[in-house]
Design a protein around this motif. Structure first.
Motif, PDB file in Angstrom:
ATOM      1  N   SER A 115       0.793  -0.903   0.298  1.00  0.00           N
ATOM      2  CA  SER A 115      -0.518   0.060  -0.044  1.00  0.00           C
ATOM      3  C   SER A 115       0.842   1.194   0.040  1.00  0.00           C
ATOM      4  O   SER A 115       1.735   1.499   0.734  1.00  0.00           O
ATOM      5  CB  SER A 115      -1.192   0.046   1.493  1.00  0.00           C
ATOM      6  N   TYR A 116       1.021   2.161  -0.227  1.00  0.00           N
ATOM      7  CA  TYR A 116       1.024   3.597  -0.790  1.00  0.00           C
ATOM      8  C   TYR A 116       0.086   4.627  -0.837  1.00  0.00           C
ATOM      9  O   TYR A 116      -1.196   5.159  -1.629  1.00  0.00           O
ATOM     10  CB  TYR A 116       1.792   3.863  -2.137  1.00  0.00           C
ATOM     11  N   ARG A 117       0.502   5.850   0.408  1.00  0.00           N
ATOM     12  CA  ARG A 117      -0.354   6.526   0.426  1.00  0.00           C
ATOM     13  C   ARG A 117       0.088   7.566  -0.209  1.00  0.00           C
ATOM     14  O   ARG A 117       1.276   8.055  -1.057  1.00  0.00           O
ATOM     15  CB  ARG A 117       0.037   7.189   1.744  1.00  0.00           C
ATOM     16  N   LEU A 118      -0.992   8.222  -1.593  1.00  0.00           N
ATOM     17  CA  LEU A 118      -1.278   9.689  -2.302  1.00  0.00           C
ATOM     18  C   LEU A 118      -1.395  10.359  -1.604  1.00  0.00           C
ATOM     19  O   LEU A 118      -2.720  10.734  -1.235  1.00  0.00           O
ATOM     20  CB  LEU A 118      -1.940   8.829  -3.474  1.00  0.00           C
ATOM     21  N   PRO A 119      -0.863  11.683  -2.206  1.00  0.00           N
ATOM     22  CA  PRO A 119      -1.599  13.183  -2.049  1.00  0.00           C
ATOM     23  C   PRO A 119      -3.371  13.260  -2.481  1.00  0.00           C
ATOM     24  O   PRO A 119      -3.053  12.846  -3.290  1.00  0.00           O
ATOM     25  CB  PRO A 119      -0.561  14.343  -2.675  1.00  0.00           C
ATOM     26  N   ALA A 120      -3.756  13.761  -1.630  1.00  0.00           N
ATOM     27  CA  ALA A 120      -5.689  13.761  -2.445  1.00  0.00           C
ATOM     28  C   ALA A 120      -5.292  14.855  -3.116  1.00  0.00           C
ATOM     29  O   ALA A 120      -4.032  15.630  -3.795  1.00  0.00           O
ATOM     30  CB  ALA A 120      -5.810  14.593  -1.171  1.00  0.00           C
ATOM     31  N   PRO A 121      -6.336  14.340  -4.236  1.00  0.00           N
ATOM     32  CA  PRO A 121      -6.755  15.160  -5.480  1.00  0.00           C
ATOM     33  C   PRO A 121      -6.932  16.941  -5.553  1.00  0.00           C
ATOM     34  O   PRO A 121      -7.526  16.885  -3.888  1.00  0.00           O
ATOM     35  CB  PRO A 121      -7.968  14.549  -6.047  1.00  0.00           C
ATOM     36  N   GLU A 122      -6.628  17.444  -6.007  1.00  0.00           N
ATOM     37  CA  GLU A 122      -6.929  18.773  -5.870  1.00  0.00           C
ATOM     38  C   GLU A 122      -8.163  19.308  -5.241  1.00  0.00           C
ATOM     39  O   GLU A 122      -9.603  18.625  -6.204  1.00  0.00           O
ATOM     40  CB  GLU A 122      -6.542  19.743  -7.138  1.00  0.00           C
ATOM     41  N   SER A 123      -8.338  20.001  -4.694  1.00  0.00           N
ATOM     42  CA  SER A 123     -10.128  20.238  -3.711  1.00  0.00           C
ATOM     43  C   SER A 123     -11.059  21.886  -5.106  1.00  0.00           C
ATOM     44  O   SER A 123     -11.210  22.328  -4.609  1.00  0.00           O
ATOM     45  CB  SER A 123     -10.109  20.405  -2.716  1.00  0.00           C
ATOM     46  N   SER A 124     -10.904  21.062  -6.343  1.00  0.00           N
ATOM     47  CA  SER A 124     -11.450  21.817  -6.866  1.00  0.00           C
ATOM     48  C   SER A 124     -12.447  21.058  -8.318  1.00  0.00           C
ATOM     49  O   SER A 124     -12.009  19.815  -8.390  1.00  0.00           O
ATOM     50  CB  SER A 124     -10.425  22.706  -7.230  1.00  0.00           C
ATOM     51  N   GLY A 125     -12.779  21.576  -8.820  1.00  0.00           N
ATOM     52  CA  GLY A 125     -13.546  20.604  -9.784  1.00  0.00           C
ATOM     53  C   GLY A 125     -13.291  21.215 -12.005  1.00  0.00           C
ATOM     54  O   GLY A 125     -13.893  20.703 -12.759  1.00  0.00           O
ATOM     55  N   GLU A 126     -12.052  21.736 -11.548  1.00  0.00           N
ATOM     56  CA  GLU A 126     -11.805  21.916 -12.451  1.00  0.00           C
ATOM     57  C   GLU A 126     -10.299  21.687 -12.615  1.00  0.00           C
ATOM     58  O   GLU A 126      -9.615  21.251 -11.671  1.00  0.00           O
ATOM     59  CB  GLU A 126     -11.349  23.674 -12.737  1.00  0.00           C
ATOM     60  N   GLY A 127      -9.329  20.922 -13.993  1.00  0.00           N
ATOM     61  CA  GLY A 127      -7.678  20.319 -14.318  1.00  0.00           C
ATOM     62  C   GLY A 127      -7.858  19.073 -13.657  1.00  0.00           C
ATOM     63  O   GLY A 127      -8.716  18.953 -13.157  1.00  0.00           O
ATOM     64  N   ALA A 128      -7.061  18.390 -14.217  1.00  0.00           N
ATOM     65  CA  ALA A 128      -6.090  17.057 -13.852  1.00  0.00           C
ATOM     66  C   ALA A 128      -4.680  17.438 -13.284  1.00  0.00           C
ATOM     67  O   ALA A 128      -4.563  17.976 -13.599  1.00  0.00           O
ATOM     68  CB  ALA A 128      -6.381  16.283 -15.826  1.00  0.00           C
ATOM     69  N   GLU A 129      -4.311  15.783 -12.710  1.00  0.00           N
ATOM     70  CA  GLU A 129      -3.551  15.636 -12.567  1.00  0.00           C
ATOM     71  C   GLU A 129      -3.357  14.485 -12.672  1.00  0.00           C
ATOM     72  O   GLU A 129      -3.858  13.469 -12.476  1.00  0.00           O
ATOM     73  CB  GLU A 129      -2.848  15.546 -10.897  1.00  0.00           C
ATOM     74  N   SER A 130      -2.212  14.284 -12.995  1.00  0.00           N
ATOM     75  CA  SER A 130      -1.585  13.383 -13.984  1.00  0.00           C
ATOM     76  C   SER A 130       0.724  12.838 -12.934  1.00  0.00           C
ATOM     77  O   SER A 130       0.742  13.861 -12.739  1.00  0.00           O
ATOM     78  CB  SER A 130      -0.669  13.065 -15.222  1.00  0.00           C
ATOM     79  N   PHE A 131       0.254  11.448 -12.750  1.00  0.00           N
ATOM     80  CA  PHE A 131       1.472  11.081 -11.697  1.00  0.00           C
ATOM     81  C   PHE A 131       1.838   9.542 -12.257  1.00  0.00           C
ATOM     82  O   PHE A 131       0.854   8.945 -12.307  1.00  0.00           O
ATOM     83  CB  PHE A 131       1.492  11.566 -10.182  1.00  0.00           C
TER      84      PHE A 131
END
Length: 337
Positions: A115-131
């Motif tokens: 198991s690997y803890r991930l940072p929470a998604p950006e708290s908005s309804g706009e834009g994506a994050e990829s990693f």
């Protein structure tokens, strides 16, 4: 704790000298880099639907695919799992009026049993994050364990299937209806007045949510929620001689609510629909409360609204006098549709 290799809005960074290590999260070059290229998974949360795309694990990442513009090699016995996620703009915040919490989801990527803890998604309804997440093994059988305030959903990233558990009702919710229905016309006030103020009251059609206020409903249960909107005009205190008096406006309001004999579990004041006083409407105090009840399949339809106002002196007339502030209570009732 994750080692993060590059500074990004939601993926803050710190890197090591020896390249990457298992557990590191590496921001991809493009915000929506893997969209349309992998398995899509949708996870419904009280704050909105999280859309996740997962690519095939790789052992090399080219320089053009990361923000640090250098080629990355996975150490022997490890692999990079590519992920893009974002909140669906149409559902993000759709239930915010019924929430009284700043809770964010806690998310773990599970692969090859680790198991690997991930940072929470950006708290908005706009834009994506990829990693990319560097995991031990081949990145086999990847899943996300997504916990929101004590309820965990498991999302199989290979198939897109989600074991939602108590969160299952979130997947079938329709958009809340905003139509309002008038309360009963009779209103009682805690102060006597010879000049009844302008007052209006309306309620929405009630509906059910698995999460409201700041808590999940009990196992197999749901919350009943209803919106109550009221508007109080200027309040007149008239002297006994009817020749003088004082005029007040509402500057603050609180509310308590009962459904039959049942007190509300939570009351959330809606800032988007509250203006007290409304200086564009002669000091009218308008407020919307979103009210949460614990109610079974059958419930009383009579809603009792008790409001407590803080009034402030606006002006005196006829040579009268007035106190700087007054307290005013009122009671209204409504029959829920």
């Amino acid at each position: 704790m994750l080692g993060l290799l590059l500074l990004a809005p939601a993926l803050a960074a710190c890197g090591g000298e020896g390249g990457v290590a298992v557990g590191d999260v590496v921001p991809a070059r493009q915000d929506a880099q893997f969209t349309g290229e992998g398995v899509e998974t949708v996870i419904a949360l009280p704050v909105g639907r999280l859309e996740v795309t997962t690519g095939q694990p790789v052992t090399q990442v080219s320089a053009k695919d990361t923000r640090q513009l250098e080629k990355l090699e996975a150490p022997e016995g490890s692999a990079f799992v590519p992920i893009t996620w974002q909140y669906d703009a149409a559902t993000f915040g759709a239930l915010a009026a019924y929430l009284d919490t700043d809770t964010s989801p806690v998310i773990d990527l599970v692969a090859d049993g680790a198991s690997y803890r991930l940072p929470a998604p950006e708290s908005s309804g706009e834009g994506a994050e990829s990693f990319y997440v560097l995991v031990s093994g081949k990145g086999a059988q990847p899943r996300l364990d997504v916990d929101f305030d004590g309820v965990t959903q498991q999302a199989d990233l290979s198939s897109g299937e989600v074991d939602a558990g108590r969160a299952e009702p979130l997947y079938d919710l329709a958009k809340p209806k905003t139509k309002q229905f008038p309360c009963e016309p009779a209103v009682s006030y805690s102060r006597a007045t010879r000049r009844t103020p302008k007052f209006s009251c309306s309620t929405s059609r009630p509906f059910r949510l698995p999460y409201a206020g700041s808590a999940w409903a009990g196992e197999g249960k749901s919350w009943l929620v209803v919106s109550v909107r009221t508007s109080l005009g200027l309040w007149n205190e008239v002297a006994d001689d009817l020749k003088s008096g004082a005029i007040y406006y509402g500057e603050a309001v609180d509310g308590t609510f009962r459904l039959g004999d049942t007190e509300a579990t939570a009351v959330v004041k809606d800032p988007q629909n509250t203006s007290c006083p409304d200086r564009t409407d002669q000091g009218t105090c308008t407020v919307q409360f979103n009210v949460v009840f614990e109610a079974g399949t059958s419930y009383p339809k009579k809603l009792t609204v008790d409001e407590q106002y803080g009034l402030r002196l606006a002006q005196v007339w006829g040579g009268g006098q007035g106190e700087d502030t007054l307290d005013l209570g009122l009671t209204a009732t409504a029959k829920l549709k």
